[in-house]
Each structure stands twice: as C-alpha cells, then as structure tokens.
Design a protein around this motif. Structure first.
Motif, PDB file in Angstrom:
ATOM      1  N   ASP A  32      23.818  19.400 -25.197  1.00 53.40           N
ATOM      2  CA  ASP A  32      23.597  19.471 -26.578  1.00 53.40           C
ATOM      3  C   ASP A  32      21.786  19.106 -26.431  1.00 53.40           C
ATOM      4  O   ASP A  32      21.152  19.286 -27.471  1.00 53.40           O
ATOM      5  CB  ASP A  32      24.346  18.410 -27.443  1.00 53.40           C
ATOM      6  CG  ASP A  32      25.688  19.557 -28.063  1.00 53.40           C
ATOM      7  OD1 ASP A  32      25.615  20.633 -27.311  1.00 53.40           O
ATOM      8  OD2 ASP A  32      26.556  19.100 -28.297  1.00 53.40           O
ATOM      9  N   TRP A  33      21.718  17.638 -26.057  1.00 53.40           N
ATOM     10  CA  TRP A  33      20.084  16.829 -26.102  1.00 53.40           C
ATOM     11  C   TRP A  33      19.975  16.310 -24.995  1.00 53.40           C
ATOM     12  O   TRP A  33      19.404  15.198 -25.142  1.00 53.40           O
ATOM     13  CB  TRP A  33      20.828  16.216 -27.392  1.00 53.40           C
ATOM     14  CG  TRP A  33      21.345  15.161 -27.864  1.00 53.40           C
ATOM     15  CD1 TRP A  33      22.719  15.507 -28.381  1.00 53.40           C
ATOM     16  CD2 TRP A  33      22.407  13.759 -27.564  1.00 53.40           C
ATOM     17  NE1 TRP A  33      24.196  14.280 -28.699  1.00 53.40           N
ATOM     18  CE2 TRP A  33      23.057  13.575 -27.668  1.00 53.40           C
ATOM     19  CE3 TRP A  33      21.245  13.507 -26.601  1.00 53.40           C
ATOM     20  CZ2 TRP A  33      24.031  12.050 -27.273  1.00 53.40           C
ATOM     21  CZ3 TRP A  33      21.598  12.226 -25.894  1.00 53.40           C
ATOM     22  CH2 TRP A  33      23.273  11.143 -26.483  1.00 53.40           C
ATOM     23  N   GLY A  34      21.359  15.885 -23.684  1.00 52.97           N
ATOM     24  CA  GLY A  34      20.735  14.382 -23.249  1.00 52.97           C
ATOM     25  C   GLY A  34      20.467  14.723 -22.009  1.00 52.97           C
ATOM     26  O   GLY A  34      18.151  14.406 -21.717  1.00 52.97           O
ATOM     27  N   VAL A  35      19.767  16.534 -21.622  1.00 50.94           N
ATOM     28  CA  VAL A  35      18.641  17.044 -20.855  1.00 50.94           C
ATOM     29  C   VAL A  35      17.637  16.560 -21.755  1.00 50.94           C
ATOM     30  O   VAL A  35      16.337  16.545 -21.066  1.00 50.94           O
ATOM     31  CB  VAL A  35      18.675  18.029 -20.215  1.00 50.94           C
ATOM     32  CG1 VAL A  35      17.840  18.819 -18.973  1.00 50.94           C
ATOM     33  CG2 VAL A  35      20.076  17.909 -18.814  1.00 50.94           C
ATOM     34  N   ALA A  36      17.468  16.962 -22.527  1.00 56.79           N
ATOM     35  CA  ALA A  36      16.385  17.105 -23.756  1.00 56.79           C
ATOM     36  C   ALA A  36      15.629  16.397 -24.333  1.00 56.79           C
ATOM     37  O   ALA A  36      14.802  16.072 -23.503  1.00 56.79           O
ATOM     38  CB  ALA A  36      16.591  18.402 -25.260  1.00 56.79           C
ATOM     39  N   ALA A  37      15.635  14.618 -24.662  1.00 56.97           N
ATOM     40  CA  ALA A  37      15.990  13.234 -24.631  1.00 56.97           C
ATOM     41  C   ALA A  37      15.661  13.203 -23.575  1.00 56.97           C
ATOM     42  O   ALA A  37      13.791  12.007 -22.854  1.00 56.97           O
ATOM     43  CB  ALA A  37      16.802  12.660 -25.061  1.00 56.97           C
ATOM     44  N   LEU A  38      16.105  13.283 -22.361  1.00 56.20           N
ATOM     45  CA  LEU A  38      15.202  13.247 -21.046  1.00 56.20           C
ATOM     46  C   LEU A  38      14.084  13.497 -20.909  1.00 56.20           C
ATOM     47  O   LEU A  38      12.843  12.629 -20.208  1.00 56.20           O
ATOM     48  CB  LEU A  38      16.214  13.039 -20.156  1.00 56.20           C
ATOM     49  CG  LEU A  38      15.863  12.999 -17.976  1.00 56.20           C
ATOM     50  CD1 LEU A  38      15.653  11.470 -17.913  1.00 56.20           C
ATOM     51  CD2 LEU A  38      17.046  13.510 -16.891  1.00 56.20           C
TER      52      LEU A  38
ATOM     53  N   ASP B 106       0.625  -1.397   0.578  1.00 55.62           N
ATOM     54  CA  ASP B 106       0.203   0.018   0.233  1.00 55.62           C
ATOM     55  C   ASP B 106       0.719   1.603   0.054  1.00 55.62           C
ATOM     56  O   ASP B 106       0.593   2.587  -0.413  1.00 55.62           O
ATOM     57  CB  ASP B 106      -0.691  -0.254   1.455  1.00 55.62           C
ATOM     58  CG  ASP B 106      -1.875  -1.120   1.206  1.00 55.62           C
ATOM     59  OD1 ASP B 106      -2.206  -1.464   0.049  1.00 55.62           O
ATOM     60  OD2 ASP B 106      -1.724  -1.382   2.451  1.00 55.62           O
ATOM     61  N   GLN B 107       2.364   1.387  -0.012  1.00 58.65           N
ATOM     62  CA  GLN B 107       3.107   2.404  -0.449  1.00 58.65           C
ATOM     63  C   GLN B 107       3.788   2.504  -1.533  1.00 58.65           C
ATOM     64  O   GLN B 107       3.048   1.995  -1.801  1.00 58.65           O
ATOM     65  CB  GLN B 107       4.130   1.968   0.950  1.00 58.65           C
ATOM     66  CG  GLN B 107       4.392   1.373   2.192  1.00 58.65           C
ATOM     67  CD  GLN B 107       5.820   0.613   2.957  1.00 58.65           C
ATOM     68  OE1 GLN B 107       5.628  -0.360   3.315  1.00 58.65           O
ATOM     69  NE2 GLN B 107       6.850   1.817   3.039  1.00 58.65           N
ATOM     70  N   PRO B 108       4.370   4.066  -1.232  1.00 60.81           N
ATOM     71  CA  PRO B 108       4.310   4.183  -2.511  1.00 60.81           C
ATOM     72  C   PRO B 108       5.433   3.414  -3.052  1.00 60.81           C
ATOM     73  O   PRO B 108       5.829   2.583  -2.973  1.00 60.81           O
ATOM     74  CB  PRO B 108       5.118   6.318  -2.202  1.00 60.81           C
ATOM     75  CG  PRO B 108       4.295   6.052  -1.355  1.00 60.81           C
ATOM     76  CD  PRO B 108       3.787   4.754  -0.794  1.00 60.81           C
ATOM     77  N   ILE B 109       4.690   3.512  -4.580  1.00 58.64           N
ATOM     78  CA  ILE B 109       6.243   2.509  -5.468  1.00 58.64           C
ATOM     79  C   ILE B 109       6.884   3.343  -6.220  1.00 58.64           C
ATOM     80  O   ILE B 109       5.958   4.471  -7.288  1.00 58.64           O
ATOM     81  CB  ILE B 109       5.490   1.172  -5.828  1.00 58.64           C
ATOM     82  CG1 ILE B 109       4.521   2.000  -6.649  1.00 58.64           C
ATOM     83  CG2 ILE B 109       5.081   0.692  -4.657  1.00 58.64           C
ATOM     84  CD1 ILE B 109       4.288   0.549  -7.740  1.00 58.64           C
ATOM     85  N   LYS B 110       8.280   2.752  -6.834  1.00 59.46           N
ATOM     86  CA  LYS B 110       9.154   4.158  -7.476  1.00 59.46           C
ATOM     87  C   LYS B 110       9.921   2.468  -8.608  1.00 59.46           C
ATOM     88  O   LYS B 110       9.780   1.241  -7.996  1.00 59.46           O
ATOM     89  CB  LYS B 110       9.644   4.000  -6.797  1.00 59.46           C
ATOM     90  CG  LYS B 110      10.826   5.464  -7.685  1.00 59.46           C
ATOM     91  CD  LYS B 110      12.101   6.103  -6.712  1.00 59.46           C
ATOM     92  CE  LYS B 110      13.419   5.809  -6.230  1.00 59.46           C
ATOM     93  NZ  LYS B 110      14.319   4.788  -6.639  1.00 59.46           N
ATOM     94  N   TRP B 111       9.675   3.005 -10.085  1.00 65.80           N
ATOM     95  CA  TRP B 111      10.316   2.104 -11.044  1.00 65.80           C
ATOM     96  C   TRP B 111      11.202   2.990 -11.367  1.00 65.80           C
ATOM     97  O   TRP B 111      11.344   4.154 -12.050  1.00 65.80           O
ATOM     98  CB  TRP B 111       9.024   2.159 -12.309  1.00 65.80           C
ATOM     99  CG  TRP B 111       9.572   0.451 -12.504  1.00 65.80           C
ATOM    100  CD1 TRP B 111      10.340   0.014 -13.808  1.00 65.80           C
ATOM    101  CD2 TRP B 111       9.294  -0.455 -12.240  1.00 65.80           C
ATOM    102  NE1 TRP B 111      10.328  -0.779 -14.141  1.00 65.80           N
ATOM    103  CE2 TRP B 111       9.571  -2.023 -13.192  1.00 65.80           C
ATOM    104  CE3 TRP B 111       8.428  -1.221 -11.617  1.00 65.80           C
ATOM    105  CZ2 TRP B 111       9.589  -3.246 -12.668  1.00 65.80           C
ATOM    106  CZ3 TRP B 111       8.208  -3.060 -10.884  1.00 65.80           C
ATOM    107  CH2 TRP B 111       8.496  -3.780 -12.334  1.00 65.80           C
ATOM    108  N   ALA B 112      12.530   1.489 -11.681  1.00 68.44           N
ATOM    109  CA  ALA B 112      14.259   2.597 -12.287  1.00 68.44           C
ATOM    110  C   ALA B 112      13.561   2.083 -13.563  1.00 68.44           C
ATOM    111  O   ALA B 112      13.517   1.151 -14.141  1.00 68.44           O
ATOM    112  CB  ALA B 112      14.738   2.582 -11.692  1.00 68.44           C
ATOM    113  N   LEU B 113      14.468   2.995 -14.794  1.00 67.68           N
ATOM    114  CA  LEU B 113      14.130   2.638 -16.206  1.00 67.68           C
ATOM    115  C   LEU B 113      15.368   3.141 -16.348  1.00 67.68           C
ATOM    116  O   LEU B 113      15.836   4.096 -15.556  1.00 67.68           O
ATOM    117  CB  LEU B 113      12.790   3.078 -17.271  1.00 67.68           C
ATOM    118  CG  LEU B 113      11.285   3.119 -16.888  1.00 67.68           C
ATOM    119  CD1 LEU B 113      10.845   3.806 -17.511  1.00 67.68           C
ATOM    120  CD2 LEU B 113      11.298   1.662 -17.189  1.00 67.68           C
ATOM    121  N   PRO B 114      15.878   2.544 -17.691  1.00 67.65           N
ATOM    122  CA  PRO B 114      17.697   2.909 -18.369  1.00 67.65           C
ATOM    123  C   PRO B 114      17.315   5.290 -18.815  1.00 67.65           C
ATOM    124  O   PRO B 114      15.794   4.604 -19.732  1.00 67.65           O
ATOM    125  CB  PRO B 114      18.294   2.505 -19.114  1.00 67.65           C
ATOM    126  CG  PRO B 114      16.794   1.196 -19.245  1.00 67.65           C
ATOM    127  CD  PRO B 114      15.844   1.127 -18.054  1.00 67.65           C
ATOM    128  N   GLY B 115      18.095   5.913 -19.212  1.00 72.76           N
ATOM    129  CA  GLY B 115      17.838   7.019 -20.076  1.00 72.76           C
ATOM    130  C   GLY B 115      18.444   6.776 -20.875  1.00 72.76           C
ATOM    131  O   GLY B 115      19.258   5.871 -21.396  1.00 72.76           O
TER     132      GLY B 115
END
Length: 341
Positions: free
Chosen positions: A191-197, A124-133
C-alpha cells in the motif's frame, strides 16, 4: 563501483570493550559526555581500519556511534517522548518497551552528518551509511499523535530524506535504508511501504540501498525463523515491487538461510547485495563457503550487479569472530573474481 563483486558489511560491528559491554546487542555506553563522544569516533576509526585491513571494498562506520539502529536516530528528533514508554509487539515477534510519539515529529538538525564526515576523512575508499527505513521506524514506537502508521511513516520518510541529503553532502557514497519490517507487513508494504522508502531516497545522487533481513541472531528471531517452514519466501512479496522502484541496490539474507536463491531473479536489473556471511553463528565461513554462496546467485543476477556482504549486522559477535568473517568475505569474493575474469 568498478570492482567486480565489491564487498562490504551490512551495518553493525562489535564495539571495543572500553566503549560498551561486548557480545551484547544494544549494550549501554561505558563512557560519558566528551569522553563518550571521543570514544565513539575512535571506535569508528578503528572499525574503518579493520574493514580495510580485512580487504573490504566499501567501508561503513560499523554503527560505532549508535547504540541502536533505529532508536539512536529517533532520539535526535522532536516529538518523541522517551520517558513515556509503552509496550508494543516488534515485527510481530517480541514485546518491547518503546518511546511514544506525542506531537508532530521534526528534525531540528542533522543527526549523523558530523559522524559521516569523520568517516569520510578516515578513508579514501567508498563509504556506506545505514539509516532505519520508515516502516521499521514506526514499528519501533508507540504512536499517540498521528493514530496512523501510514501518516507517521510519511513524516519519517521526509525526515529521512533530509538526513540522507546531509549524509550525501558529508561525502557518503551509498545510503542504505534498513527495512526488516518489509519481511513482515506485506499489506502495508504494497500500500505505501515502498513508496515511503522511495520518498526517503528522493533526489539523491548517492547510490541507494534497502536492506531486508531476518534479523540478528537473537532468540526472538531464531524462534520466528523456526516457524517459517522449509523455504523462506517472504522476499517474493517485496522484490517485484523493489525491482520497479527507484532504489538502486537490494540487500538480502542468503548464506545458511532457507531463502530459495532463485527469488533473486525477481530483482533482475537491480544491484543485489547478497548476504554470504551468517551473523547468527560464531562459525567462521571459509572463503570457499562465501564463493559457493555467490556462485549460486549468478544464474539470477548479472555478475556486474552482484555485491556481497553479511546477512545482517555483527554487533553481538566477538570482535575476533567478526574480523575473521570479514576476511573470509573478502577472500571468497576474490576466488570468484578470479574465476569470472
């Protein structure tokens, strides 16, 4: 999160001995077919239970259904040939045999949504899931099709966004993108890393996080860290950009690192998930160690924006060590909560 200083893990936990070889990173599975499917989900339930018993506030899957934090996702995409291997330099640190992008990459169906729904039903707790960037994904492949790191990253960002929306629909509260590559490729970052994220996180109601670390406690990473000098200031490249971005939470390595704590000021206004557990050592932190690490950050982040976690995943550690580190994390946060209230 209504809790002050909420606690969570970054990504992986050690897998049970019956599922894969212990204390080994990216260890092969011991089970097969339906037994493997059931075994992974059993391990996930166990990981959720162990986090809850340790006193953590936000529960993760511990990456129990994944062998590798990047390639397990890529295995489920079309356009990547795992039989055609090439050797590439991973994050400018070590050589690895990787699969090849042979045609346009696409995602035919959700990859982790069913696993996430299983985790949602387990707590019932909040859940977090990780994906590769996106940037870390392209750094783990040989590209024989697009011939452009940026173009491939944008393709992956679109696919990750589809996956993140399916995870959100499965009940995930926080979606974390792992981008260790942000500590290495600074020109691409700008150049594009943060924008792609941001493209990967676009249109989500779930909280979004980016995790940037100095890696697991493996020799290639330890050797690289030894070359970085008395102060590790790589975060000065990414934090100002992330402070201006749409990402909600920034996760960083702190405890036992050489990261100057004042770099956190560059994120002012964002939620900071501070690494207060060293995953490159078997030494169990005391709750006071954790509280001291958290306390040191308070001049640079508002107390209601400070979360706490480990520096990175704990997959290569013994299960008992990982469990005791999680308990220390929860108890250390509790010490500081009492002081702040």
């Amino acid at each position: 999160m209504n809790t002050l200083l909420p606690t969570t893990i970054v990504g992986s936990l050690p897998k049970p001995i019956w599922l894969s070889e212990p204390e080994k990173l990216w260890s092969p599975w011991k089970l097969h077919d339906e037994e493997l499917r059931d075994g992974k989900l059993d391990a996930q339930s166990l990981a959720a239970h162990e986090q809850s018993r340790a006193g953590l506030d936000i529960i993760s899957d511990g990456e129990q259904t994944r062998q590798h934090f990047v390639t397990t996702f890529i295995e489920h995409l079309d356009g990547v040939d795992f039989d055609r291997r090439e050797t590439v330099r991973i994050r400018d640190r070590y050589d690895a045999s990787v699969p090849t992008v042979v045609r346009a990459v696409t995602r035919e169906k959700p990859v982790f949504a069913a696993d996430a729904a299983h985790l949602r039903a387990a707590t019932d707790q909040p859940i977090k899931w990780a994906l590769p960037g996106p940037m870390t994904m392209i750094d783990t492949l040989y590209d024989a099709h697009y011939q452009s790191r940026e173009k491939l990253a944008w393709e992956f960002a679109t696919i990750l966004n589809q996956e993140a929306k399916d995870l959100e629909a499965a009940g995930v509260d926080i979606i974390q993108f792992d981008e260790p590559a942000f500590n290495v490729f600074f020109d691409e970052l700008k150049d594009w890393g943060v924008a792609a994220l941001e493209r990967a996180a676009e249109g989500l109601s779930a909280k979004t996080a980016v995790h940037i670390c100095y890696g697991y406690g493996i020799k290639a990473n330890t050797d690289w860290k030894a070359t970085l000098g008395a102060e590790w200031r790589q975060y000065e490249e990414s934090f100002p950009l992330l402070q201006q971005s749409s990402i909600d939470i920034v996760s960083l390595e702190s405890h036992n690192s050489r990261v100057p704590v004042e770099v956190i000021e560059l994120l002012r206004g964002k939620t900071v998930m501070l690494g207060a557990i060293d995953v490159a050592s078997d030494t169990i932190e005391t709750p006071e160690d954790v509280a001291t690490t958290l306390r040191s950050a308070l001049p640079y982040v508002d107390k209601d924006k400070l979360w706490t976690s480990g520096n990175c995943g704990m997959a290569p550690l013994a299960r008992g060590v990982a469990r005791d580190k999680m308990i220390a994390l929860a108890e250390g946060a509790e010490i500081l909560r009492a002081e702040l209230s």
